[in-house]
Design a protein around this motif. Structure first.
Motif, PDB file in Angstrom:
ATOM      1  N   THR A   1      36.996  35.190  35.738  1.00 18.48           N
ATOM      2  CA  THR A   1      37.959  36.041  35.013  1.00 18.48           C
ATOM      3  C   THR A   1      37.366  37.409  34.665  1.00 18.48           C
ATOM      4  O   THR A   1      36.157  37.548  34.515  1.00 18.48           O
TER       5      THR A   1
ATOM      6  N   TRP B   1      37.274  41.256  32.357  1.00 22.41           N
ATOM      7  CA  TRP B   1      37.090  41.603  30.950  1.00 22.41           C
ATOM      8  C   TRP B   1      38.360  42.127  30.296  1.00 22.41           C
ATOM      9  O   TRP B   1      38.454  42.212  29.081  1.00 22.41           O
TER      10      TRP B   1
ATOM     11  N   LYS C   1      33.594  30.978  34.788  1.00 26.01           N
ATOM     12  CA  LYS C   1      32.688  32.101  34.546  1.00 26.01           C
ATOM     13  C   LYS C   1      33.476  33.288  33.989  1.00 26.01           C
ATOM     14  O   LYS C   1      34.210  33.953  34.715  1.00 26.01           O
TER      15      LYS C   1
ATOM     16  N   THR D   1      30.954  39.131  31.934  1.00 26.41           N
ATOM     17  CA  THR D   1      29.792  39.308  31.049  1.00 26.41           C
ATOM     18  C   THR D   1      30.098  40.311  29.928  1.00 26.41           C
ATOM     19  O   THR D   1      29.548  40.215  28.838  1.00 26.41           O
TER      20      THR D   1
ATOM     21  N   GLY E   1      28.476  38.204  37.855  1.00 31.02           N
ATOM     22  CA  GLY E   1      29.211  37.773  39.034  1.00 31.02           C
ATOM     23  C   GLY E   1      28.301  37.582  40.227  1.00 31.02           C
ATOM     24  O   GLY E   1      28.449  36.634  40.998  1.00 31.02           O
TER      25      GLY E   1
ATOM     26  N   THR F   1      40.481  36.520  39.219  1.00 34.19           N
ATOM     27  CA  THR F   1      41.189  37.752  38.875  1.00 34.19           C
ATOM     28  C   THR F   1      40.154  38.839  38.679  1.00 34.19           C
ATOM     29  O   THR F   1      39.168  38.641  37.953  1.00 34.19           O
ATOM     30  N   GLY F   2      40.376  39.979  39.308  1.00 37.12           N
ATOM     31  CA  GLY F   2      39.426  41.085  39.192  1.00 37.12           C
ATOM     32  C   GLY F   2      39.730  42.155  40.211  1.00 37.12           C
ATOM     33  O   GLY F   2      40.881  42.312  40.645  1.00 37.12           O
ATOM     34  N   SER F   3      38.706  42.871  40.621  1.00 40.59           N
ATOM     35  CA  SER F   3      38.928  44.028  41.498  1.00 40.59           C
ATOM     36  C   SER F   3      39.125  43.589  42.959  1.00 40.59           C
ATOM     37  O   SER F   3      38.699  42.503  43.360  1.00 40.59           O
TER      38      SER F   3
ATOM     39  N   THR G   1      35.701  42.944  44.893  1.00 40.44           N
ATOM     40  CA  THR G   1      35.105  41.622  44.666  1.00 40.44           C
ATOM     41  C   THR G   1      35.963  40.540  45.308  1.00 40.44           C
ATOM     42  O   THR G   1      35.444  39.622  45.959  1.00 40.44           O
TER      43      THR G   1
ATOM     44  N   MET H   1      44.572  40.741  41.896  1.00 44.11           N
ATOM     45  CA  MET H   1      43.702  41.931  41.882  1.00 44.11           C
ATOM     46  C   MET H   1      44.440  43.174  41.385  1.00 44.11           C
ATOM     47  O   MET H   1      45.239  43.089  40.483  1.00 44.11           O
TER      48      MET H   1
ATOM     49  N   CYS I   1      46.063  45.410  34.488  1.00 41.37           N
ATOM     50  CA  CYS I   1      46.380  45.398  35.918  1.00 41.37           C
ATOM     51  C   CYS I   1      47.810  45.876  36.140  1.00 41.37           C
ATOM     52  O   CYS I   1      48.141  46.386  37.201  1.00 41.37           O
TER      53      CYS I   1
ATOM     54  N   GLU J   1      43.814  52.890  42.113  1.00 45.70           N
ATOM     55  CA  GLU J   1      43.815  52.366  40.746  1.00 45.70           C
ATOM     56  C   GLU J   1      42.728  53.096  39.947  1.00 45.70           C
ATOM     57  O   GLU J   1      41.556  53.087  40.328  1.00 45.70           O
TER      58      GLU J   1
ATOM     59  N   PHE K   1      53.210  35.074  37.792  1.00 49.15           N
ATOM     60  CA  PHE K   1      52.556  36.371  37.634  1.00 49.15           C
ATOM     61  C   PHE K   1      51.671  36.640  38.842  1.00 49.15           C
ATOM     62  O   PHE K   1      50.786  35.854  39.165  1.00 49.15           O
TER      63      PHE K   1
HETATM   64  P1  NAP Z   1      35.438  42.681  38.893  1.00 50.43           P
HETATM   65  O1  NAP Z   1      34.294  43.605  38.781  1.00 50.43           O
HETATM   66  O2  NAP Z   1      35.873  42.266  40.247  1.00 50.43           O
HETATM   67  O3  NAP Z   1      35.032  41.410  38.009  1.00 50.43           O
HETATM   68  C1  NAP Z   1      35.905  40.328  37.819  1.00 50.43           C
HETATM   69  C2  NAP Z   1      35.093  39.065  37.643  1.00 50.43           C
HETATM   70  O4  NAP Z   1      34.416  38.776  38.874  1.00 50.43           O
HETATM   71  C3  NAP Z   1      33.993  39.184  36.580  1.00 50.43           C
HETATM   72  O5  NAP Z   1      33.853  37.950  35.929  1.00 50.43           O
HETATM   73  C4  NAP Z   1      32.767  39.503  37.416  1.00 50.43           C
HETATM   74  O6  NAP Z   1      31.553  39.149  36.783  1.00 50.43           O
HETATM   75  C5  NAP Z   1      33.025  38.621  38.636  1.00 50.43           C
HETATM   76  N1  NAP Z   1      32.290  39.008  39.842  1.00 50.43           N
HETATM   77  C6  NAP Z   1      31.756  40.229  40.147  1.00 50.43           C
HETATM   78  N2  NAP Z   1      31.129  40.164  41.354  1.00 50.43           N
HETATM   79  C7  NAP Z   1      31.272  38.895  41.813  1.00 50.43           C
HETATM   80  C8  NAP Z   1      30.848  38.218  42.989  1.00 50.43           C
HETATM   81  N3  NAP Z   1      30.154  38.829  43.953  1.00 50.43           N
HETATM   82  N4  NAP Z   1      31.159  36.926  43.143  1.00 50.43           N
HETATM   83  C9  NAP Z   1      31.887  36.278  42.213  1.00 50.43           C
HETATM   84  N5  NAP Z   1      32.298  36.855  41.051  1.00 50.43           N
HETATM   85  C10 NAP Z   1      32.013  38.154  40.870  1.00 50.43           C
HETATM   86  O7  NAP Z   1      36.724  43.263  38.176  1.00 50.43           O
HETATM   87  P2  NAP Z   1      36.807  43.982  36.755  1.00 50.43           P
HETATM   88  O8  NAP Z   1      36.446  45.399  36.933  1.00 50.43           O
HETATM   89  O9  NAP Z   1      36.089  43.167  35.756  1.00 50.43           O
HETATM   90  O10 NAP Z   1      38.366  43.830  36.432  1.00 50.43           O
HETATM   91  C11 NAP Z   1      39.273  44.855  36.623  1.00 50.43           C
HETATM   92  C12 NAP Z   1      40.116  44.581  37.851  1.00 50.43           C
HETATM   93  O11 NAP Z   1      40.844  43.367  37.656  1.00 50.43           O
HETATM   94  C13 NAP Z   1      41.160  45.642  38.091  1.00 50.43           C
HETATM   95  O12 NAP Z   1      41.225  45.946  39.448  1.00 50.43           O
HETATM   96  C14 NAP Z   1      42.452  44.971  37.631  1.00 50.43           C
HETATM   97  O13 NAP Z   1      43.614  45.486  38.222  1.00 50.43           O
HETATM   98  C15 NAP Z   1      42.187  43.558  38.003  1.00 50.43           C
HETATM   99  N6  NAP Z   1      43.060  42.646  37.268  1.00 50.43           N
HETATM  100  C16 NAP Z   1      44.079  42.025  37.949  1.00 50.43           C
HETATM  101  C17 NAP Z   1      44.952  41.179  37.292  1.00 50.43           C
HETATM  102  C18 NAP Z   1      46.067  40.488  38.055  1.00 50.43           C
HETATM  103  O14 NAP Z   1      46.533  39.454  37.600  1.00 50.43           O
HETATM  104  N7  NAP Z   1      46.502  41.016  39.190  1.00 50.43           N
HETATM  105  C19 NAP Z   1      44.782  40.950  35.926  1.00 50.43           C
HETATM  106  C20 NAP Z   1      43.748  41.605  35.260  1.00 50.43           C
HETATM  107  C21 NAP Z   1      42.878  42.434  35.956  1.00 50.43           C
HETATM  108  P3  NAP Z   1      30.686  40.174  35.859  1.00 50.43           P
HETATM  109  O15 NAP Z   1      31.588  41.295  35.496  1.00 50.43           O
HETATM  110  O16 NAP Z   1      30.283  39.346  34.711  1.00 50.43           O
HETATM  111  O17 NAP Z   1      29.522  40.575  36.695  1.00 50.43           O
END
Ligand code: NAP
Length: 498
Positions: free
Chosen positions: A152, A154, A178, A181, A211, A230-232, A235, A254, A287, A388, A455
């Motif tokens: 998940t 932040w 996980k 952080t 991550g 959920t994240g970038s 990733t 994402m 997001c 974004e 969602f």
């Molecule tokens: P991120 O950098 O991709 O991080 C998301 C999660 O993935 C964190 O827990 C991160 O851990 C972990 N991670 C990083 N590298 C990884 C790897 N190589 N393998 C496995 N896990 C890994 O994203 P963010 O910057 O935190 O979040 C913002 C993004 O999330 C934006 O693009 C936003 O649009 C998107 N988002 C999407 C939604 C949706 O439902 N569509 C909702 C909310 C957010 P650490 O950070 O602890 O290293």
């Protein structure tokens, strides 16, 4: 120093129902004032493996607990969250920065999800259907997948975790989670709630860490059968590639480049309210944040004037002070990223109408604050109209018609959320049909999802799965088709049919 609300100096992993010390730690910093709140473990692949092994064992027992009883645990989880709502919201504001009103809303989303998913304990519907053969019964049922890995971000430290873990648990899976952080505190609090609610040991395990270490180890672990991330996009693509190699199920949510369309017949005051809430709430770090306003040329100037007037009234600062409406950006990297887009926008020829700078001095000195920013005369192909930004920045794109507005909305790589302000019912129906996003709002901004609806987004936002809603169960269950022949003889499908 121990934070008075948190009452601990160090978070611990939660593995097999035990609170496990980390070998190394890093600081969790309040983005509003730069102060350390607590330390969080930096775990590694060994910790992940322990969590997976314990989850694997626990899942076998948990899957045999009748689903209505599994659901009762979720009911208790929801009740405990409700009792602690204010405390959880304050901790959420401290670790993430979003203003208290929004933090309360996020915790409420988790409470809603607990109560909603506890209802699934008495549904988890499959289907019965007639067999083509005599004296034969046919049905399909949902089965747990096994150990699921949840990763998940932040920006919604608790809501997203509940969208994923609650359906996983009620369906009879065990979870290794996980959290990001940057924001581990609500995860620690939710783990305590699972423990107090009587969830059997090992059914949920929380492993803190980067991550690149913990997340990567989860993705590579052969006993984790599903990754829900959920994240970038960057990733997510990497995770999808690895899961593809292993033929592991993966659900990705994402990025977004969400737009509000304002037509010439719109209620402009309502549109301004919707844009402010969607663009500057959570400092644009949702997001579903609105980062484009696609406006009909006939109302562009009036909309700009009204937006500027309302933006001036936005109060910015620490979210724990309830007079503030916009909080900080998560960290210095986030500030640098938003800053870079200011130059990109100006160099591309966009006109900066408001904001565009890092807020310094006085109460802003130790935090990460960026002034709410408005660009106008943006064209759809500019980078600020395509990428974004994840900050309090919104770009106005003028258009001549609804058809053009829809084309501009759809002309980005993402497809999460969109909105249209209009008083014309024909335009409403045309827009909801043609907007290529997973979520469409009419006469409301781009944010505000309710947990009992699916969602997620189209195109580069995801890979076809959905969080929350009953659809979330599809990620955490396998379908099993069962045929029961009570004819006492061998009957062959497609062959012994008269
Ligand atoms: P991120 O950098 O991709 O991080 C998301 C999660 O993935 C964190 O827990 C991160 O851990 C972990 N991670 C990083 N590298 C990884 C790897 N190589 N393998 C496995 N896990 C890994 O994203 P963010 O910057 O935190 O979040 C913002 C993004 O999330 C934006 O693009 C936003 O649009 C998107 N988002 C999407 C939604 C949706 O439902 N569509 C909702 C909310 C957010 P650490 O950070 O602890 O290293």
């Amino acid at each position: 120093m121990t934070d008075a609300l948190l009452k601990t100096e160090k978070l611990r992993n939660f593995i097999d129902g035990e609170w496990v010390e980390g070998k190394e730690y890093t600081a969790v910093v309040n983005p509003a004032n730069g102060k350390t709140i607590v330390d969080v473990p930096l775990s590694d692949g060994g910790d992940v493996n322990k969590a997976v092994q314990t989850a694997k064992k626990a899942q076998k027992e948990w899957a045999l607990v009748p689903a209505p009883q599994r659901a009762e645990v979720l009911l208790r989880v929801g009740t405990l969250m409700k009792e602690r709502k204010e405390r959880l919201a304050q901790l959420l504001t401290m670790e993430n920065g979003k203003v208290l009103e929004e933090a309360r809303g996020e915790v409420q989303e988790g409470i809603d999800m607990a109560f909603y998913m506890s209802g699934e304990g008495r549904r988890l519907f499959g289907q019965t259907t007639p067999s083509e053969l005599k004296d034969k019964f046919a049905m399909s049922q949902r089965c747990p997948v096994g150990v699921v890995g949840i990763i998940t971000p932040w920006n919604f430290p608790i809501a997203i975790a509940t969208w994923k873990s609650f359906p996983a648990i009620v369906a009879g899976n065990a979870v290794v989670w996980k959290p990001a952080t940057e924001t581990p505190i609500l995860a620690f609090e939710l783990a305590k709630i699972f423990e107090e609610a009587g969830l059997p040991k090992g059914v949920v395990n929380v492993v803190f860490g980067k991550g690149s270490a913990v997340g990567d180890a989860m993705v590579h672990h052969k006993d984790i059968r599903v990754i829900s991330f959920t994240g970038s996009n960057e990733t997510g693509r990497g995770i999808a590639a690895e899961c593809g190699q292993q033929l592991k199920k993966v659900s990705l949510e994402m990025g977004g480049k969400n737009a509000v369309i304002v037509m010439d017949d719109a209620d402009l005051n309502l549109a301004v309210e919707g844009i402010l809430w969607s663009a500057f709430g959570t400092s644009g770090q949702r997001c579903t944040a609105c980062s484009r306003v696609i406006v009909h040329k006939d109302v562009k100037e009036t909309l700009e004037e009204r937006l500027l007037a309302e933006m001036e009234k936005l109060t910015i600062g620490d979210g724990l002070d309830e007079s503030n409406k916009v909080g900080p950006i998560i960290n210095k990297d986030g500030i640098e990223k938003v800053k870079r887009y200011m130059d990109i926008g100006k160099n591309e020829g966009a006109k900066l109408l408001a904001g565009g700078y890092v807020m310094n001095g006085g109460k802003y000195t130790d935090g990460n604050y960026f002034a709410p920013t408005l660009f106008t005369d943006v064209t759809p192909d500019m980078r600020i109209g395509q990428e974004e930004i994840f900050g309090p920045v919104v770009s106005l794109i003028p258009v001549d018609s609804l058809e053009e507005a829809i084309e501009v909305n759809n002309g980005v790589e993402f497809g999460l959320s969109s909105s249209i302000f209009t008083g014309d019912i024909n335009r409403v129906f045309q827009a909801q049909r043609d907007l290529d996003t997973g979520i469409v709002y009419v006469n409301a901004g781009t944010t505000g999802a309710e947990i009992h609806l699916p969602f997620g987004g189209t195109k580069g936002t995801g890979n076809g799965h959905r969080d929350s809603g009953v659809q979330a169960l599809d990620v955490f269950t396998e379908w099993k088709a069962v045929y029961i022949d009570y004819s006492g003889k061998l009957q062959r499908a497609q062959i012994d049919v008269e």
